[in-house]
Design an enzyme around this catalytic site. Structure first.
Site, PDB file in Angstrom:
ATOM      1  N   HIS A 584       0.832  -1.209   0.000  1.00 18.94           N
ATOM      2  CA  HIS A 584       0.000   0.000   0.000  1.00 18.94           C
ATOM      3  C   HIS A 584       0.869   1.263   0.000  1.00 18.94           C
ATOM      4  O   HIS A 584       0.672   2.168  -0.825  1.00 18.94           O
ATOM      5  CB  HIS A 584      -0.910  -0.021   1.241  1.00 18.94           C
ATOM      6  CG  HIS A 584      -1.791   1.181   1.375  1.00 18.94           C
ATOM      7  ND1 HIS A 584      -3.115   1.184   0.985  1.00 18.94           N
ATOM      8  CD2 HIS A 584      -1.547   2.427   1.849  1.00 18.94           C
ATOM      9  CE1 HIS A 584      -3.637   2.370   1.219  1.00 18.94           C
ATOM     10  NE2 HIS A 584      -2.702   3.152   1.744  1.00 18.94           N
ATOM     11  N   GLU A 585       1.818   1.327   0.931  1.00 21.84           N
ATOM     12  CA  GLU A 585       2.651   2.526   1.023  1.00 21.84           C
ATOM     13  C   GLU A 585       3.530   2.701  -0.219  1.00 21.84           C
ATOM     14  O   GLU A 585       3.786   3.822  -0.663  1.00 21.84           O
ATOM     15  CB  GLU A 585       3.521   2.468   2.283  1.00 21.84           C
ATOM     16  CG  GLU A 585       2.734   2.447   3.591  1.00 21.84           C
ATOM     17  CD  GLU A 585       1.771   3.609   3.749  1.00 21.84           C
ATOM     18  OE1 GLU A 585       2.007   4.684   3.160  1.00 21.84           O
ATOM     19  OE2 GLU A 585       0.756   3.437   4.444  1.00 21.84           O
ATOM     20  N   HIS A 588       1.696   4.623  -2.886  1.00 23.32           N
ATOM     21  CA  HIS A 588       1.844   6.080  -2.769  1.00 23.32           C
ATOM     22  C   HIS A 588       3.185   6.523  -3.352  1.00 23.32           C
ATOM     23  O   HIS A 588       3.261   7.509  -4.097  1.00 23.32           O
ATOM     24  CB  HIS A 588       1.771   6.495  -1.300  1.00 23.32           C
ATOM     25  CG  HIS A 588       0.409   6.491  -0.707  1.00 23.32           C
ATOM     26  ND1 HIS A 588      -0.667   7.151  -1.269  1.00 23.32           N
ATOM     27  CD2 HIS A 588      -0.079   5.890   0.418  1.00 23.32           C
ATOM     28  CE1 HIS A 588      -1.735   6.975  -0.514  1.00 23.32           C
ATOM     29  NE2 HIS A 588      -1.412   6.204   0.501  1.00 23.32           N
ATOM     30  N   HIS A 591       3.233   6.664  -7.093  1.00 27.13           N
ATOM     31  CA  HIS A 591       2.558   7.858  -7.616  1.00 27.13           C
ATOM     32  C   HIS A 591       3.518   9.058  -7.591  1.00 27.13           C
ATOM     33  O   HIS A 591       3.608   9.826  -8.563  1.00 27.13           O
ATOM     34  CB  HIS A 591       1.321   8.148  -6.777  1.00 27.13           C
ATOM     35  CG  HIS A 591       0.284   8.965  -7.474  1.00 27.13           C
ATOM     36  ND1 HIS A 591      -0.903   9.331  -6.886  1.00 27.13           N
ATOM     37  CD2 HIS A 591       0.238   9.493  -8.712  1.00 27.13           C
ATOM     38  CE1 HIS A 591      -1.623  10.043  -7.738  1.00 27.13           C
ATOM     39  NE2 HIS A 591      -0.946  10.156  -8.851  1.00 27.13           N
TER      40      HIS A 591
END
Length: 807
Positions: A584-585, A588, A591
Site C-alpha cells: 500500500h505505502e 503512494h 505515484h
C-alpha cells in the site's frame, strides 16, 4: 494558498486495525485456487527481472534483498562512504545546509530571501510577457516554502536528536509564519487573477500551468482573501479556533467510563492469562477502549457482559463531544462566511466528487450493491447464534454486541483449516518483498529500486536505507528513504512522505544557483547542486532534457528488527497484513515517483484527496496475485517458492466478512457528510447532544444492526478533523481500484505483470500526478467509451458506487 499543506498521511482502516481491529479488510484476486497455482507455474521459470539491458541489474537485484535481510551485509554496505567528505557530514538528505542543527536556520533564511525576490517581482508585473510567468513563479514560490516546511516537519517528527528536532521546528515555524503572510497578500491574488484573465497569457500556458493557476486561485479564495477586512479577520479567527478545537478533540478522545469492574467468572471465554493480568484485589478492571475491550467483545461468552462492554466502548466522554459540536458548528460558519452552502460544499468544490449530493449518490449506490453480502453474512452469524443463545438473549436477532463475538467464531473455524501466519511469513522476508516490488515495477513500468550507500549524515538513523529509482529509458528519477524498522519512540503508523516534489528547474534559477555556489564558500560544488540544495537532480528526456529536481520520498513502517543471538541470521519476516501494508505505502511512492510534473503543485500525490488513494489501494491487489508471488515469495532458508493456494486461502478468510466492513465505512461516510452539511448552523450555541441525535439517525437508517440508545461513538471519530467531508474517499478509491484491477490488470492470464497494462496505467494515471482531472485519468485507464466517467459529476459517482467494493 501558495503552500498547499501536505496531506496528512491517511491512516486507513487496515493500519488502524494493527492496533485495534474492528472488521477485517479483504484482498481478492480474480483467480480461483486452481487458477492461482497454474498462473504461478506459468512464470515460475521466468523468475528474473524482465529487462536484461544492463549487466548491473542482476547485481542490484541481489543487493536489494541483502541490504534488508542481512545485517552484516548492510553494515558493510552502508559504511563504504564512511570516509567520504573527510568524515564530515554531507547533510540530511544530502541537503548541504543541514550538516549541523544551526543549518536549519540558514536553510530557512536563504529560502526566505529567494521567496521575497519572487514576491517583489510578481507584484511588479505589468506587461503581457511578464504575466505569462505568473503561474510558474508562484509555483516556484510554493516549492520554496514546501522545501523547508515539508522537510522540517518530517525531521522534527522522526529525528532522534532533540537539538535537531528543535532546529527543524524553528525553521518550520519561520516559514509557516511567512506562508500565512503570503496567503493574505491581496496583491499576489490580484496579479494571478489578472494574468488568468488575459487571453494572450492564458492561451500561452500549458495544461499544467492552467491547472496550477486554478488551484492557487481556489486556495486564495479559501483563505478569504476576497472578503472585506472585518470578514477576513473573522475568517482568520474562526479558522484558528477550528484548528485548536479540532486538535483538542483528537487529543482528548476518551470513553465516558474508562474502566469496568467484573468478577472474573463473567469473562469466561477470554484468555485466562490475559484476564489474570487485569485482575486487582479479586476484581477484573477492564479498560473500555483499546485492545482489551476489543478482545473481550470477540471472546466473552456471556451476552449481558458483552452488552455492558459494548455500551462503554461506544460512549464518549461528554466534554469531548462538546468540542466536536463546536468544531462542526464553526466549520459551518466558516463556509457561510466564504459564500458556500456548507463546509461540505466548500471542501468538495475541487475534489472529484464536486458536491455533497454526488457523494451521497455514491454512498447510496454502494450501499445497495453491498446489501446482499451483508444480508448473507448476517444469516451466517444468526445461524451460529441460534445454536447456543439463551432464550433471554434474543436468539432470533443479532444485537450490536453480538457481531464481533460470532464473527470471531466464524473466522476461527475458517482459520483452523488454513496455514498459520508464521508459516506464511517464512516466505515474506523484508528483503525478498522489496526485491519483489522492484521486479514488479520493472515488469510493469520499466523502473527498478537500486540500493545506494548513504553518505555520512545523510540519514537520521543507521537503519534507514536509501534506494534510487532507475528508469530504463530516463535514468535516475527519484530517491526513497526507507525507515522500516521499529525503534523506541517511533510512531507505529505506516506513512508516505514527499520531502521534495518533482519540478523543472528553469534557466534563471540556474543563473541564481551559479551566483549562490560562488558565494557560499564551497558549500556547493556546482550550480546544478546549488539549484536543489544538494538534493538529487537529473535531466528529463520527456521534457526536452530539461533539468528536474527529483522526487524525494520517505517511507515509514514499524516492522520488527531481525532477531539476534542464535537466530541472528534470520531476517525480518512480515505477516500477511504487514506485507499488504508495505505494498500500500509503495503505491503512494509509485505515484510520487511517476508523477514527474514540471510544476510541483501537481506533482505525484498532490492531487484531489478523493483520488490520492487510488494507486496505493490498487497496489494491495498485487501482493497476493499468484504471478506476483512468483516474483518474490521464497522461503528465507530454503529459497523454495510459496504455494499460492495457501495465500489464496488466507485471502478468502480476509474477505469473508467484507460486507460488514464496507457497511461500516458507508455509515461513517454518511455521518461525515451529515456533520458537514448546513445543519450545524441551526444548533444552539453552547448546546449539547445534537451530534448524538444525528449519529443515531444515520445508524437507524443505514445499519443492518440497530445501535442501542445511549451510545455516542462519534466522539472517537478522529478522522472528522483531518478528513472533514472527505471520509468517503477511501471507499471511493477502493471501488475504482477494484475496477482498474479487474479491467486492466486481470483481463488476461498473468495480467498483473503485463507490461502493456502497466504502460496504460502509468501513462493514463500515474504520470499526471494532479495535473489532469482525476475522472479523465480513470476514464483513460478503463478506455471508457460512453463519456460518463470523463464528464464526472453525480452520474459518474453513481456509476462508481454501482461497481461496489469487492476486494
Amino acid at each position: 494558498m501558495l503552500k498547499r499543506l501536505q496531506r496528512r498521511p491517511w491512516i486507513c482502516q487496515s493500519c488502524l486495525r494493527q492496533q485495534q481491529r474492528s472488521t477485517k479488510r479483504c484482498l481478492v484476486t480474480s483467480s480461483n485456487t486452481k487458477g492461482s497455482a497454474a498462473a504461478a507455474a506459468s512464470i515460475a521459470d521466468d523468475y528474473q527481472p524482465v529487462s536484461k539491458a544492463s549487466p548491473s541489474i542482476s547485481h542490484d537485484d541481489r543487493t536489494l534483498r541483502q541490504v534488508f535481510d542481512s545485517a552484516p551485509f548492510w553494515k558493510e554496505f552502508s559504511s563504504k562512504n564512511k570516509y567520504h567528505y573527510g568524515g564530515k557530514s554531507a547533510g540530511l538528505f544530502q541537503n548541504r545546509y543541514l550538516t549541523r542543527p544551526e543549518g536549519f536556520q540558514t536553510f530557512a533564511q536563504v529560502t526566505l530571501q529567494k521567496c521575497k525576490k519572487i514576491v517583489s517581482r510578481v507584484l511588479a508585473y505589468e506587461s503581457v510577457e511578464e504575466y505569462k510567468r505568473t503561474a510558474k513563479d508562484l509555483d516556484r514560490l510554493s516549492d520554496l516554502l514546501c522545501r523547508v516546511i515539508d522537510l522540517s516537519d518530517f525531521v522534527r517528527s522522526v529525528h532522534p536528536d532533540p537539538e535537531i528536532q528543535a532546529a527543524a521546528h524553528q525553521a518550520y515555524g519561520m516559514m509557516f509564519e511567512y506562508m500565512n503572510v503570503l496567503n493574505t497578500t491581496t496583491g499576489l491574488n490580484d496579479q494571478l487573477k489578472k494574468a488568468s484573465r488575459i487571453p494572450e497569457v492564458y492561451n500561452s500556458w500549458s495544461e499544467e500551468e492552467r491547472t496550477v493557476a486554478a488551484i492557487l486561485e481556489k486556495d486564495f479564495s479559501k483563505s478569504a482573501i476576497d472578503l472585506e477586512d472585518t470578514d477576513r479577520q473573522a475568517f482568520v479567527d474562526i479558522s484558528n479556533e477550528v484548528v485548536q478545537v479540532g486538535s483538542d478533540f483528537v487529543d482528548n478522545m476518551a470513553a465516558a467510563t474508562p474502566f469496568l469492574n467484573f468478577e472474573s467468572s463473567r469473562l469466561k471465554g477470554m484468555d485466562p492469562v490475559f484476564v489474570r493480568q487485569l485482575t486487582r484485589w479479586g476484581k477484573v478492571s477492564l479498560p473500555t477502549v483499546g485492545m482489551p475491550a476489543t478482545l473481550a467483545l470477540r471472546t466473552v461468552e456471556d451476552a449481558d457482559t458483552r452488552r455492558e462492554i459494548y455500551m462503554a466502548n461506544r460512549t464518549s466522554e461528554k466534554e469531548n463531544l462538546r468540542r466536536l459540536e463546536q468544531l462542526l458548528k464553526r466549520r459551518a460558519e466558516l463556509a457561510k462566511l466564504s459564500g458556500y452552502e456548507s463546509f461540505g460544499h466548500m471542501t468538495l468544490a475541487d475534489k472529484m466528487a464536486k458536491t455533497p449530493e454526488a457523494v451521497l449518490s455514491f454512498l447510496d449506490a454502494l450501499a445497495q450493491d453491498n446489501s446482499p453480502r451483508v444480508k448473507d453474512e448476517m444469516r451466517q452469524l444468526l445461524e451460529l447464534k441460534k445454536g447456543d443463545a439463551r432464550s433471554g438473549n434474543f436468539p432470533s436477532e443479532m444485537n450490536a454486541w453480538d457481531r464481533e463475538y460470532y464473527t470471531a467464531r466464524l473466522l476461527s473455524t475458517m482459520r483452523s483449516n488454513t496455514r498459520p501466519d508464521d508459516l506464511l511469513s517464512a516466505y515474506f522476508s523484508l528483503g525478498t518483498v522489496m526485491q519483489g516490488l522492484s521486479r514488479l515495477f520493472h515488469r510493469l513500468y520499466g523502473i527498478r529500486l537500486v540500493p545506494r550507500e548513504p553518505l555520512p549524515g545523510e540519514t537520521w538513523n543507521p537503519d534507514v536505507r536509501r534506494l534510487d529509482v532507475i528508469d530504463d529509458q530516463e535514468g535516475h528519477i527519484a530517491v526513497i528513504y526507507c525507515d522500516l524498522f521499529e525503534r523506541l519512540g517511533k510512531s507505529p503508523n505506516p506513512a508516505h512522505f514527499t520531502l521534495r516534489c518533482s519540478r523543472r528547474i528553469g534557466d534563471e534559477e540556474m543563473q541564481e544557483a551559479a551566483e549562490l555556489s560562488s558565494q557560499t564558500g564551497g558549500l556547493f560544488t556546482t550550480a546544478q547542486e546549488a539549484a536543489n540544495d544538494g538534493l538529487a537532480t537529473n535531466f528529463n528526456p520527456r521534457d526536452r532534457n530539461a533539468l528536474y529536481q527529483l522526487p524525494t520520498i520517505a517511507l515509514i513502517c514499524d516492522f520488527a528488527l531481525p532477531p539476534s543471538g542464535q537466530q541472528g541470521n534470520r531476517p525480518t519476516l512480515l505477516t500477511f497484513r504487514e506485507l499488504t501494508t508495505l505494498f500500500h505505502e509503495m503505491g503512494h511512492a509509485l505515484h510520487s515517483i511517476c508523477g514527474r510534473t514540471a510544476l510541483q503543485n501537481v506533482s505525484g500525490t498532490r492531487c484531489a484527496t478523493d483520488f490520492a488513494e487510488l494507486p496505493s489501494v490498487l497496489m494491495e491487489n498485487f501482493a497476493a496475485a499468484p504471478e506476483v508471488l512468483a516474483l518474490y515469495a521464497r522461503h528465507w532458508e530454503t529459497d523454495a517458492p510459496i504455494d499460492p493456494a495457501r495465500v489464496q486461502e488466507r485471502v478468502e478468510v480476509e474477505r469473508r466478512m467484507a460486507g460488514a466492513e464496507v457497511e461500516s465505512q458507508v455509515l461513517l461516510g454518511m455521518l461525515d457528510q451529515q456533520y458537514h452539511s448546513s445543519m450545524p448552523l441551526s444548533w444552539p450555541e453552547g448546546g449539547f447532544g445534537e451530534s448524538t441525535k444525528m449519529y443515531h439517525n444515520v445508524w437507524d437508517k443505514y445499519s443492518s444492526i440497530p445501535e442501542p440508545a445511549g451510545t455516542s461513538w462519534q466522539g472517537f471519530f478522529g478522522h472528522l478533523f483531518g478528513y472533514g467531508a472527505t471520509y468517503y474517499s477511501y471507499l471511493f478509491d477502493r471501488a475504482i481500484a477494484g475496477k482498474v484491477w479487474s479491467d486492466v490488470f486481470q483481463r488476461r492470464q498473468a495480467g498483473a505483470v503485463d507490461p502493456e497494462a502497466g504502460h496504460r496505467f502509468r501513462e493514463e494515471v500515474l504520470s499526471w500526478g494532479g495535473g489532469r482531472d482525476g475522472w479523465r485519468c480513470v476514464a483513460g485507464a478503463l478506455q471508457e467509451r460512453d463519456g460518463v466517467l470523463a464528464e464526472g459529476g453525480k452520474g459518474a459517482m453513481e456509476k462508481v458506487g454501482g461497481w461496489g467494493v469487492h476486494s
